[in-house]
Design a protein around this motif. Structure first.
Motif, short mmCIF file in Angstrom:
data_model
loop_
_atom_site.label_atom_id
_atom_site.label_comp_id
_atom_site.label_asym_id
_atom_site.label_seq_id
_atom_site.Cartn_x
_atom_site.Cartn_y
_atom_site.Cartn_z
N TYR A 153 -4.85 -2.99 -7.65
CA TYR A 153 -3.48 -2.58 -7.39
C TYR A 153 -3.39 -1.89 -6.03
O TYR A 153 -2.45 -2.14 -5.26
N TYR A 154 -4.36 -1.01 -5.73
CA TYR A 154 -4.34 -0.27 -4.47
C TYR A 154 -4.44 -1.21 -3.28
O TYR A 154 -3.69 -1.07 -2.30
N VAL A 155 -5.36 -2.18 -3.37
CA VAL A 155 -5.53 -3.14 -2.26
C VAL A 155 -4.27 -3.96 -2.07
O VAL A 155 -3.80 -4.16 -0.93
N ARG A 156 -3.72 -4.47 -3.15
CA ARG A 156 -2.51 -5.29 -3.06
C ARG A 156 -1.34 -4.49 -2.51
O ARG A 156 -0.54 -4.99 -1.73
N GLN A 157 -1.24 -3.23 -2.94
CA GLN A 157 -0.15 -2.40 -2.46
C GLN A 157 -0.29 -2.16 -0.96
O GLN A 157 0.70 -2.21 -0.22
N ASN A 158 -1.52 -1.93 -0.48
CA ASN A 158 -1.75 -1.73 0.95
C ASN A 158 -1.47 -3.02 1.73
O ASN A 158 -0.93 -2.97 2.85
N GLN A 159 -1.86 -4.15 1.12
CA GLN A 159 -1.56 -5.42 1.78
C GLN A 159 -0.06 -5.63 1.91
O GLN A 159 0.43 -6.09 2.94
N GLU A 160 0.66 -5.29 0.90
CA GLU A 160 2.13 -5.44 0.93
C GLU A 160 2.73 -4.51 1.98
O GLU A 160 3.64 -4.91 2.74
N ASP A 161 2.24 -3.27 2.02
CA ASP A 161 2.74 -2.33 3.03
C ASP A 161 2.43 -2.83 4.44
O ASP A 161 3.27 -2.72 5.35
N ALA A 162 1.22 -3.38 4.63
CA ALA A 162 0.84 -3.90 5.94
C ALA A 162 1.72 -5.09 6.33
O ALA A 162 2.13 -5.22 7.49
N ARG A 163 2.01 -5.98 5.35
CA ARG A 163 2.86 -7.14 5.63
C ARG A 163 4.26 -6.69 6.04
O ARG A 163 4.86 -7.20 7.01
N HIS B 110 5.09 -3.87 7.36
CA HIS B 110 5.02 -3.23 8.67
C HIS B 110 4.98 -4.28 9.80
O HIS B 110 5.65 -4.12 10.82
#
Length: 259
Positions: free
Chosen positions: A223-233, A235
């Motif tokens: 969940y943490y990785v996916r959430q960071n990936q979504e935030d990066a996308r 951004h």
């Protein structure tokens, strides 16, 4: 001059015994609980409290009681130190009651002197090992709904069971269903060790617990990785939506020309 006639030592002994017996019976009657019938048998204090609809063990039992008969009542529990003041108690009958609970230390104070203990025909399924600590009595535990598992095995190992009723101590339920309905001693004599089942059950429970925690940790990491990936996308999309420096320069030149 008259002389005193010598006393007959036999008559004196008989007189003393009769006098002592009268005093003993008088004291016994005085101390007898209302719910019991007290008697003397071979100079021993016997309390007959059978079939009196008692729900609890009487608290005012004479301390010189040797035989205590509490069978066929409605007693449901043997509390801690229930007989602690009866330091002469040799025989205790609690059969045919509704006893479900035997507290740790229930026979504390009489464990060294008690010779016979009858707990047959009750509703006991398990007892703490400390309930019978240091008890030397011959015990009858027959016709109770015993749950056969490790703690019962450890309790029975320390007891001197009545040989006449030992085969009537049966597993009502067990950690393994195949042993239900069988005499406990027969099962144990066949080489079965209920404590092995206990350890296996504990190991399985521990494995399930560890696996559950491991699954939760993995799920959180994903969940943490996916959430960071979504935030990066998001951004990146935001940065792409911003006007470039060349576009800003062209817009500035256009404004300058107009002016």
């Amino acid at each position: 001059m008259g002389h005193d006639r010598p006393r007959n030592p036999m008559l004196s002994a008989v007189s003393w015994a009769l006098h002592f017996g009268i005093l003993f019976r008088s004291a016994l009657v005085t101390a007898c609980p209302k719910s019991c019938h007290c008697m003397e048998k071979n100079s021993l204090a016997v309390l007959q409290c059978m079939s009196r609809n008692l729900e609890n063990i009487p608290a005012d039992l004479p301390c010189d009681t040797v035989v205590l008969l509490l069978a066929s009542n409605r007693i449901t529990k043997i509390p801690k130190q229930a007989f602690k003041d009866l330091n002469r108690l040799q025989e205790l009958d609690l059969s045919n009651n509704a006893i479900k609970t035997v507290d740790a230390g229930a026979f504390q104070g009489v464990s060294d002197v008690l010779r016979v203990l009858d707990l047959s025909n009750n509703r006991i399924s398990s007892v703490p090992k400390e309930a019978f600590a240091k008890l030397q009595a011959k015990i009858s535990l027959s016709n109770n709904p015993w749950h056969c598992e490790c703690s019962l095995q450890e309790v029975l190992r320390e007891l001197r069971l009545d040989p006449e009723t030992v085969n009537e101590v049966s597993c009502h339920t067990a950690v393994e269903e195949e042993y239900a309905g069988k005499p406990v001693i027969q099962v144990l004599d066949s080489g079965i060790n209920f404590c092995n089942f206990h350890h296996k059950t504990t190991d399985v429970a521990m494995f399930v617990t560890v696996f559950g925690w491991f699954t939760m940790v993995i799920a959180y990491v994903i969940y943490y990785v996916r959430q960071n990936q979504e935030d990066a996308r998001r951004h990146m999309e935001y940065l792409k939506s911003l006007p470039s420096s060349s576009q800003i320069s062209k817009d500035f030149d256009t404004i300058s020309t107009v002016l």
